[in-house]
Design an enzyme around this catalytic site. Structure first.
Site, short mmCIF file in Angstrom:
data_model
loop_
_atom_site.label_atom_id
_atom_site.label_comp_id
_atom_site.label_asym_id
_atom_site.label_seq_id
_atom_site.Cartn_x
_atom_site.Cartn_y
_atom_site.Cartn_z
N SER A 68 41.23 28.70 43.79
CA SER A 68 42.21 27.56 44.17
C SER A 68 43.41 27.88 44.96
CB SER A 68 42.81 27.13 42.66
OG SER A 68 43.49 26.18 42.81
N ASP A 215 37.79 22.26 41.80
CA ASP A 215 38.61 23.57 41.65
C ASP A 215 37.74 24.61 41.04
OD1 ASP A 215 40.35 25.72 40.61
OD2 ASP A 215 42.15 24.28 41.01
#
Length: 389
Positions: A68, A215
């Site tokens: 991320s 993510d």
């Protein structure tokens, strides 16, 4: 000291030399915490290796992994950017991308515009830079999750990896994925951004098949340190570095450890999203426990009152790696110890938010103070210093 600058393939080669891994957590705009620690790290390692302003962390680390927001920073480091430049670009990205809009409210719409994020990522890496491209100067692993199959996908520029190259028929190799798109996929946090489609198959006479990626934090690897260790050492990933405290150094950097009391109190109010965040925190705690169980670590923290810090309770009786972990404790008491002007509990609790650009200057200052209290110079073993020319 003059040191030899290695190519990506030399970094990733299993040549028996000591190897170094850097792993960067997810955590939204709290990634500014990681940047503050990385600045101190870069400064110390630069001085140790001759003081040249051209020194970069990609010269030191052989594999840089990120999830991320950690993927944003990791890819920039692997591309050879200095941490100060990354900080400047990161601040711009935070202001441009995380702008709240009344037009994007609702249960079934992502909170932020993914197109804005894509534009900013293209500015950082270049629109045409590929994951397998020569612009990356060291090993890079980006943690994503393919949500349409439910499988975690670590994507890497390891040229020996099974999926690095396409099969010449229909499968697209990791090497041909645009770097900005791989990073964008890793940052596609549910609720905050829409998933990122990446073309993985080209079928003659048919439309390309795209996987839907989100993510990497929606997996056990929001902290990618354990996955990076597995990637470097398990035979299936085809890197094959040996283990041993003199052979393998793993450095893990967090984005600020939230106050668990604040997270627990919000579970009932926010339901599923906070339950997922709580599960991610549990995974992070388990990873920290496992890594301390495997390692020799001067930064080992107390796991709990039963286990202590595991310094004398190693798996197999001997460390498999050298391990360093740096993070910022965002509970009220540690925050006030760093800055006694922060007296409001509600304001301190708000520092745990992942999408608040206004918090970034405070978080950066706090993390800088926390980094200054660490003895990074002593923590980094000299046995992992870069070899001279």
């Amino acid at each position: 000291m003059a040191y030899a600058i290695r190519t990506r393939d030399e970094h990733l080669q299993a040549d028996g030399a000591p190897k170094r891994i850097l792993a960067l957590d997810g955590g939204g705009l709290r990634g500014i915490v990681s940047i503050a620690f990385l600045e101190r790290m870069e400064s110390i390692l630069r001085a140790r290796h001759g003081g040249s302003p051209d020194f970069r962390l990609c010269h030191y680390f052989d594999l840089i992994a990120g999830t991320s927001t950690g993927a944003i920073i990791a890819a920039a480091l692997a591309k050879g950017m200095a941490v100060a430049e990354i900080r400047e670009r990161y601040n711009v990205l935070g202001r441009e991308v995380f702008e709240r809009s009344l037009l994007r409210q609702g249960l079934f719409r992502a909170k932020y515009d993914a197109q804005r994020l894509s534009v900013e990522l293209k500015k950082v890496y270049g629109e045409h830079t590929l994951l397998g491209g020569p612009e990356l100067q060291t090993g890079l692993m980006v943690m994503t999750k393919r949500i349409d199959t439910g499988s975690p996908w670590p994507m890497s520029n390891n040229p020996r990896g099974r999926y690095f190259s396409g099969d010449g028929k229909r499968r697209v190799g990791n090497c041909d994925f645009p770097l900005w798109q791989v990073v964008r996929a890793s940052t596609a946090a549910p609720v905050y951004f829409d998933p990122e489609p990446i073309t993985i198959l080209h079928e003659r006479g048919a439309a390309p098949l795209a996987g839907s990626f989100v993510d990497g934090g929606v997996s056990p690897y929001n902290n990618p340190a354990l996955q990076a260790l597995m990637y470097a050492t398990l035979d299936g990933y085809r890197i094959g570095w040996p283990t041993g405290p003199e052979k393998l150094l793993l450095v893990s950097v967090g984005t600020g450890a939230k106050d668990p009391a604040v997270a627990h109190a919000s579970l009932a109010a926010q339901g599923g999203v906070q339950a997922l965040v709580s599960l991610m925190d549990d995974c992070a705690a388990m990873q920290q426990t496992l890594l301390q169980w495997l390692s020799s670590s001067p930064t080992a923290r107390t796991v709990d009152r039963e286990l202590g810090d595991l310094r004398h309770d190693l798996l197999g009786g001997a460390p498999l790696i050298s391990y360093l972990r740096y993070d910022l404790d965002l509970r009220p008491a540690p925050v006030r110890e760093l800055d006694d002007s922060l007296t409001n509990d509600k304001a301190i609790a708000a520092l745990s938010e992942m999408d608040a650009p206004e918090n970034m200057p405070v978080l950066y200052a706090l993390a800088g103070k926390a980094a200054d209290r660490c003895d990074l110079e002593a923590d980094f073993p000299h046995g992992f210093d870069l070899a001279g020319r």
